[in-house]
Design an enzyme around this catalytic site. Structure first.
Site, PDB file in Angstrom:
ATOM      1  CB  CYS A   2      -0.917   0.007   1.222  1.00  0.00           C
ATOM      2  SG  CYS A   2      -2.020   1.444   1.284  1.00  0.00           S
ATOM      3  CD  GLU A 103      -1.207  -1.946  -5.064  1.00  0.00           C
ATOM      4  OE1 GLU A 103      -0.283  -1.487  -5.773  1.00  0.00           O
ATOM      5  OE2 GLU A 103      -1.144  -2.036  -3.828  1.00  0.00           O
TER       6      GLU A 103
END
Length: 249
Positions: A2, A103
């Site tokens: 992340c 992402e």
């Protein structure tokens, strides 16, 4: 991994959700990046508190931060074994304030960004670890990292890793550090597939300077862009996720 996330809900929504006593007022942030100040929730003697920390964990035993990689993620599989994480896992767990994260899906030398959010559009409790680092002059800085795990079925088509997203019922167990022997590793797992939705968004999110609601407008198809040459040649590790070295997105 992340490497970017968002905090767009109203401050009062977070305060009611987590139950901390402070009343912070902060603007929405649509593109939170490593090294920036980030809001987290901690538990002290049974009470939850709001705190700001730098996104990038620095263990107390580090002598020179310039020689230590930027640890933005703590790989769940190594929390109990790596010196970087062991003490924080037992004594300094936190939750990141967030309601979505980004992402990037790789296509060779190209990538396309996606926004991942709870279908409920409620706060997304990201499990984290925090440490207070004291430099040689006595100055202190609170630092933190997001715990990651294998991707669930919803995210696996985009990336093979994801942050640990806690259920509302599990937040208390993760934050409670009163018993160092408590089994919190059971919480380090992918969340259920039906908690999240995944939406292609603009490649404008690639640049930290862009921080506006337009970053979250859904696209009809992924927007693929080349990976910058400087990113492809990066050699210095930027994350503790071993298979993500040299990548922020």
């Amino acid at each position: 991994m992340c490497g970017r996330y968002a905090i767009t809900l109203a401050p009062e929504t977070y305060r009611e959700f987590y139950g901390y006593s402070e009343q912070p007022n902060f603007p929405p942030r649509f593109n939170v990046a490593p090294t920036q100040p980030v809001p987290i929730v901690i538990d002290q003697k049974g009470e939850r508190h709001f705190m700001l920390g730098r996104w990038g964990l620095l263990p107390s035993w580090v002598k020179d931060p310039k020689d230590f990689p930027l640890v933005i993620n703590a790989r769940g599989e190594t929390l109990e074994t790596k010196p970087t994480f062991k003490a924080a896992l037992r004594r300094r767990r936190c939750v990141y304030l967030a309601d979505g994260f980004y992402e990037w899906q790789r296509h060779g030398r190209e990538k396309a960004p996606f926004l991942i959010r709870p279908r409920s559009r409620q706060p997304m409790p990201l499990a984290g670890l925090w440490e207070t680092y004291t430099d040689a002059s006595g100055g202190e800085i609170d630092t933190a990292a997001i715990v990651t795990t294998d991707a669930n079925g919803t995210i696996s088509g985009v990336h093979d890793r994801m942050p640990v997203i806690l259920s509302r019922d599990d937040i208390g167990a993760w934050l409670d550090v009163s018993d160092e022997r408590a089994d919190v590793m059971r919480l380090v797992r992918p969340c259920p597939d039906d908690w999240l939705d995944v939406t292609p968004v603009s490649s404008r999110v690639n640049k930290v300077e862009n921080d506006d609601p337009g970053l979250q407008e859904p696209l009809s198809a992924p927007e693929v862009k080349p990976v910058p040459e400087t990113k492809r040649k990066a050699a210095k590790p930027r994350s503790s996720d071993e298979d993500e070295q040299g990548r922020l997105f």
